[in-house]
Design a protein around this motif. Structure first.
Motif, PDB file in Angstrom:
ATOM      1  N   PRO A 188       0.815  -1.219   0.000  1.00  0.00           N
ATOM      2  CA  PRO A 188       0.000   0.000   0.000  1.00  0.00           C
ATOM      3  C   PRO A 188       0.852   1.274   0.000  1.00  0.00           C
ATOM      4  O   PRO A 188       0.491   2.256  -0.621  1.00  0.00           O
ATOM      5  N   TRP A 189       1.980   1.209   0.672  1.00  0.00           N
ATOM      6  CA  TRP A 189       2.839   2.397   0.756  1.00  0.00           C
ATOM      7  C   TRP A 189       3.760   2.474  -0.463  1.00  0.00           C
ATOM      8  O   TRP A 189       4.008   3.543  -0.986  1.00  0.00           O
ATOM      9  N   ILE A 190       4.237   1.316  -0.926  1.00  0.00           N
ATOM     10  CA  ILE A 190       5.090   1.308  -2.132  1.00  0.00           C
ATOM     11  C   ILE A 190       4.264   1.801  -3.328  1.00  0.00           C
ATOM     12  O   ILE A 190       4.736   2.594  -4.155  1.00  0.00           O
ATOM     13  N   ASP A 191       3.010   1.350  -3.377  1.00  0.00           N
ATOM     14  CA  ASP A 191       2.097   1.731  -4.453  1.00  0.00           C
ATOM     15  C   ASP A 191       1.967   3.261  -4.516  1.00  0.00           C
ATOM     16  O   ASP A 191       2.002   3.871  -5.592  1.00  0.00           O
ATOM     17  N   MET A 197       3.087   5.534  -7.616  1.00  0.00           N
ATOM     18  CA  MET A 197       2.129   6.402  -8.318  1.00  0.00           C
ATOM     19  C   MET A 197       2.657   7.826  -8.401  1.00  0.00           C
ATOM     20  O   MET A 197       2.544   8.493  -9.424  1.00  0.00           O
ATOM     21  N   ARG A 198       3.275   8.253  -7.267  1.00  0.00           N
ATOM     22  CA  ARG A 198       3.807   9.618  -7.239  1.00  0.00           C
ATOM     23  C   ARG A 198       4.958   9.742  -8.243  1.00  0.00           C
ATOM     24  O   ARG A 198       5.087  10.722  -8.962  1.00  0.00           O
ATOM     25  N   MET A 199       5.798   8.705  -8.307  1.00  0.00           N
ATOM     26  CA  MET A 199       6.982   8.752  -9.193  1.00  0.00           C
ATOM     27  C   MET A 199       6.587   8.667 -10.662  1.00  0.00           C
ATOM     28  O   MET A 199       7.154   9.349 -11.515  1.00  0.00           O
ATOM     29  N   THR A 200       5.606   7.768 -10.959  1.00  0.00           N
ATOM     30  CA  THR A 200       5.299   7.516 -12.385  1.00  0.00           C
ATOM     31  C   THR A 200       4.114   8.340 -12.883  1.00  0.00           C
ATOM     32  O   THR A 200       3.868   8.385 -14.083  1.00  0.00           O
ATOM     33  N   HIS A 201       3.374   8.933 -11.958  1.00  0.00           N
ATOM     34  CA  HIS A 201       2.136   9.657 -12.295  1.00  0.00           C
ATOM     35  C   HIS A 201       1.167   8.743 -13.043  1.00  0.00           C
ATOM     36  O   HIS A 201       0.443   9.178 -13.911  1.00  0.00           O
ATOM     37  N   ASN A 202       1.233   7.450 -12.758  1.00  0.00           N
ATOM     38  CA  ASN A 202       0.356   6.497 -13.419  1.00  0.00           C
ATOM     39  C   ASN A 202      -0.446   5.773 -12.339  1.00  0.00           C
ATOM     40  O   ASN A 202       0.117   5.029 -11.527  1.00  0.00           O
ATOM     41  N   LYS A 203      -1.757   5.943 -12.332  1.00  0.00           N
ATOM     42  CA  LYS A 203      -2.589   5.344 -11.283  1.00  0.00           C
ATOM     43  C   LYS A 203      -2.688   3.820 -11.446  1.00  0.00           C
ATOM     44  O   LYS A 203      -3.041   3.112 -10.508  1.00  0.00           O
ATOM     45  N   GLU A 204      -2.407   3.339 -12.661  1.00  0.00           N
ATOM     46  CA  GLU A 204      -2.582   1.907 -12.927  1.00  0.00           C
ATOM     47  C   GLU A 204      -1.269   1.112 -12.856  1.00  0.00           C
ATOM     48  O   GLU A 204      -1.223  -0.044 -13.259  1.00  0.00           O
TER      49      GLU A 204
END
Lengths: 349, 532
Positions: free
Chosen positions: A310-313, A317-324
């Motif tokens: 949950p925290w790595i996710d 998401m913050r790094m890749t700007h990709n929610k998926e």
């Protein structure tokens, strides 16, 4: 109110209305789809395991001198012994499969995200305890693969740096498989792990009741009646249908593919083919590919990553700007696990 | 990604996972069924032997079929694993890219079965080939045939026979049980055996001169001499110096433990007039029970432990070799549980020295020094087998009967018979050549055939062999043939002027017959014999 009803309500001061209120969590409409009922499936199977496990424990004798013969006795002499042993074996298989499917559903619907991170951690603990139950249960039969599976397990634990030796001693009750090992596995299988599982399931469900079932439709208000249906009795009936279907499936599997008994454990003869139970096939293949130390350390890292997902996710998401991003990684992981499992299943050695 | 897409994704991955589980469960269930003996084992052909199998499946399919039914095949042990040879081995040859040898010796089997090979090597079985220089072999080589080839009497219609192989009886008879001294054909026309090759501890020849004389065929394969091969005699003397042939009991190429456990397997050799163990067993209650309860003997069990896997009846293997529940493992030295040797003219107690040889020293102190494994130890081991089905009182009383029987035979007939023959030989009233006089045949029948039958019959509880085929015939042979023939020779010697030798034999006979146990024969006992 009749005298009997008064007697009853005095002793259990909860009304039917209150009971309905307590259980009637509004359930989102998506839960009508069967694959969203996979949380209840392992719980149902766990109940089957407790009942059949108690029945087997009546005849099972947890010592290396008697275990194998007592399992043979269950299989061959006790009325319906073979049936309950087979149900126990197949329910274990289905329980692990159901836990994995449930986890996959939670993962791909991102139900582990805020505020449910801790429940994901509890879920991970449930997965590990379920695998632990499978491993220890498999070892209780005291057939060749039980013995050598436990020995390989002990050797794997031994490769963990610093604490490996102590963990192995704790697991096997000594430096190698001995007469204390089987009773220790039995205590783990029949007491420590089931109690842990009950406690974890309790916390898991409490969290679900506190947070409510995850809303998949964005913007849906939890109490919007048009998007929800009642847990009681509607969802409970779905679970009951699933339970009955599982019973039919379990009975069929137990009858068509009853649990067999391999050769008795023989410490002097290494079997030509050593394989763990199927839910460890992927890790076993991993082990064969990379050798014990790397495999154990990398598996430790994978398990840690799963716990912390949950925290790595969030970071990803913050790094890749990709929610998926987690969805794509998840697809890769499922293919990897399925590939390794099937690979190990099909090779002879 | 929309919720709908995620639903499809979860569905697809879920089905993929469940699909993989079906494959896994199918393979797991199949494996378990094979392990439990409910489905035939899947045999995978090891890569090392795949080409051997492909070719021999057409040339000699029986070999491949037998191998496929073996535990070897289950465990991935193929052709090359057993037949592989070092290029320095005398019988090695190149065969489609692999260096192999035709004969698989115990030294080869020991690569995987060192414990079994060691137990076997120290057994009496392993030394069976040494009979080739014994009295019995003289009988087959010289009396029944001829050591040198001889001319035929007349033509054999349809076959050109210009020379008779006088050793044929030995090659097809004695050697097939006892084992041949494996020989290679030499370019010089003679044979090359282990004696010429002088192998080192790895079994490789050290005598280059003998090696250079090995005759080879057009494929460069060394030619095994037909007098010594084919042969699976239990005491075969191999080219690498090892003794024996594991396939004597474990029939190649399936090496079936099931077969080795059955009395018929031992009966290839242990039958007939001089040691009818198989017939004796058949007559005993043990054999009767086996025939009746054969189906309940669990002969396919992996370990076949008496008291655990079966109890219905013993076979030869049960008593002499197999594991049992009273903490005894299987042994490949059947002598470990035998307390009397009933093979020689006079039975000896089976105290054995460090080389596992029976001690014949009579001095108690000297015996004590030499004993490595006592006859009492051996008997105690056998008793542990008996006690699975009999009480200790029963077992001890059986052994009392057996000991009394053997000692009676030894003292009443064997030792006196031996003394009479020795007296005749000492006085030069018979020649040193065996079997050229009637009394030598008489004595041979007495101990080698009838005496053994009686003793073996008693050892395995077969009353008909103990008495009618045994002691009755021993007594008949002793009183009606041996004594009259010895007296005749002595009388003849006295008449011919050799009174001293004749009287010595007469005195020996008189001394024997004057003993209380023989007095009835001459009618010398005027008073009734006293009970012992």
């Amino acid at each position: 109110m009749s005298r009997l009803a008064m007697w009853w309500s005095e002793r259990i001061p909860i009304s039917g209305e209150q009971l309905r209120e307590l259980t009637n969590e509004p359930v989102p409409n998506h839960m009508k789809k069967w694959w969203f009922a996979l949380g209840g499936t392992p719980a149902y199977l766990f109940v089957v395991q407790i009942v059949t496990g108690i029945m087997l424990a009546i005849y099972y004798q947890p010592a290396s001198t008697t275990a194998y013969e007592s399992v043979r006795h269950i299989n061959e002499a006790v009325s319906y012994g073979w049936f309950f042993r087979s149900i126990h074996k197949w329910a274990a298989t289905l329980m692990v499969a159901a836990v994995v499917l449930h986890q996959m559903r939670v993962y791909f619907t991102a139900a582990y995200r805020r505020p449910r991170e801790l429940n994901w951690v509890i879920g991970m603990c449930l997965l590990l305890v379920t695998l632990g139950l499978g491993f220890t249960g498999y070892s209780l039969v005291f057939e060749q693969l039980s013995y050598w599976g436990a020995t390989v397990g002990g050797n794997l634990v031994d490769t963990v740096p610093v604490v490996g030796g102590s963990l192995k001693k704790l697991l096997l009750a000594g430096n190698e498989y001995n007469e204390q090992t089987l009773p220790r596995f039995y205590i783990l299988h029949a007491a420590i792990l089931p109690v842990t599982l009950v406690l974890l399931i309790g916390i898991h469900i409490t969290f679900i009741r506190l947070h409510g079932v995850t809303e998949l439709e964005p913007g849906v208000h939890p109490k919007d009646p048009s998007k929800h249906f009642n847990f009681f009795p509607d969802h409970l009936l779905t679970e009951l249908i699933l339970g009955l279907t599982l019973m039919v499936l379990l009975s069929s599997l137990a009858t068509i593919f009853p649990a067999e008994l391999g050769p008795r454990a023989n410490p002097l003869e290494t079997p030509e083919v050593i394989k763990p139970e199927w839910f460890f096939y992927a890790t076993f293949r991993w082990l064969k590919l990379f050798g014990p130390t790397f495999a154990v350390l990398s598996m430790g890292l994978i398990i840690f990553t799963m716990f912390a997902w949950p925290w790595i996710d969030k970071v990803l998401m913050r790094m890749t700007h990709n929610k998926e991003i987690s969805t794509y990684l998840g697809i890769v992981a499922v293919f990897l696990i399925v590939g390794l499992t099937v690979w190990e299943s099909l090779v002879a050695h | 990604m929309s919720i709908k897409a995620k639903q499809y994704l979860i569905g697809a991955l879920g089905f993929l996972f469940l699909g993989s589980l079906l494959i896994v469960q199918w393979s797991e269930v199949s494996r378990k069924r094979e392990e439990a003996g409910l489905a035939p084992h899947h045999i995978s052909h090891p890569a090392s032997s795949r080409s051997c199998i492909e070719c021999h499946d057409k040339l000699s399919p029986g070999i491949i079929d037998h191998w496929e039914g073996s535990t070897h095949a289950l465990k991935g042990v193929g052709c090359v694993e057993c037949h592989q040879a070092n290029e320095k081995d005398v019988d090695a040859f190149e065969h489609y890219g692999a260096t192999i040898a035709t004969i698989v010796s115990p030294m080869d089997c020991a690569r995987c079965h060192p414990k079994e090979a060691k137990q076997f090597a120290q057994s009496h079985h392993a030394h069976g080939g040494h009979i080739l220089a014994s009295l019995d072999n003289f009988l087959a080589e010289t009396v029944e045939g001829a050591r040198a080839p001889f001319n035929p009497h007349s033509p054999t219609p349809g076959m050109e026979v210009d020379m008779v192989n006088g050793m044929a009886s030995v090659d097809s008879g004695c050697k097939q049980c006892h084992g041949s001294k494996v020989a290679l054909a030499a370019t010089t026309g003679d044979e090359i055996t282990v004696d010429d090759l002088k192998p080192d501890e790895k079994g490789q020849p050290t005598n280059q001169e003998a090696l250079a004389r090995v005759r080879r065929n057009e494929s460069n394969q060394p030619i095994l001499h037909s007098a010594s091969w084919p042969n699976t005699g239990i005491g075969r003397i191999n080219l690498d110096g090892s003794l024996g042939s594991c396939s004597a009991c474990h029939s190649r190429h399936d090496f079936s433990p099931r077969r080795a456990r059955q009395p018929e397997n031992c009966a290839k050799c242990h039958l007939g007039p001089d040691h009818p163990q198989k017939e004796i067993y058949d007559e005993s209650k043990h054999g009767v029970a086996f025939r009746d309860l054969h189906a309940h003997m669990n002969l396919d069990a992996a370990t076949w432990i008496l008291g655990k896997d079966y109890t219905q009846a013993p076979t030869c293997a049960t008593c002499h070799m197999s594991a049992h529940s009273r903490d005894q493992e299987v042994t490949h030295d059947p002598g470990e549980r035998i307390s009397w040797t009933n093979r020689p003219p006079v039975s000896l107690l089976m105290d054995t020295d460090i080389h596992h040889k029976v001690i014949d020293a009579t001095d108690p102190a000297e015996r004590e020094k030499l004993i490595h494994d006592s006859w009492q130890n051996k008997r105690d081991r056998m008793k542990q087998v008996c006690l699975h089905c009999h009480t200790s009182n029963y077992v001890n009383s059986f052994y009392k009967q057996y000991d009394d029987f053997v000692i009676n035979y030894n003292e009443k007939f064997a030792k006196p018979g031996q003394a009479i023959i020795a007296a005749l030989r000492k006085g030069k009233l018979i020649t040193d050549i065996q079997f050229d006089e009637e009394i030598e045949w008489t004595w041979f029948y007495l101990w080698h055939h009838e005496g053994r039958r009686a003793r073996h019959g008693a050892s395995m509880m077969a009353p008909d062999y103990t008495h009618w085929h045994g002691m009755f015939e021993v007594a008949d042979r002793f009183y009606q043939q041996l004594i009259p023939q010895a007296r005749e020779i002595a009388k003849h010697a006295s008449e011919q002027g050799n009174e001293q030798a004749g009287q010595a034999v007469e005195a020996a006979i008189a001394e024997i017959l004057a003993r209380p146990e023989h007095q009835w024969y001459e009618g010398q006992a005027k008073q009734p014999m006293q009970s012992p």
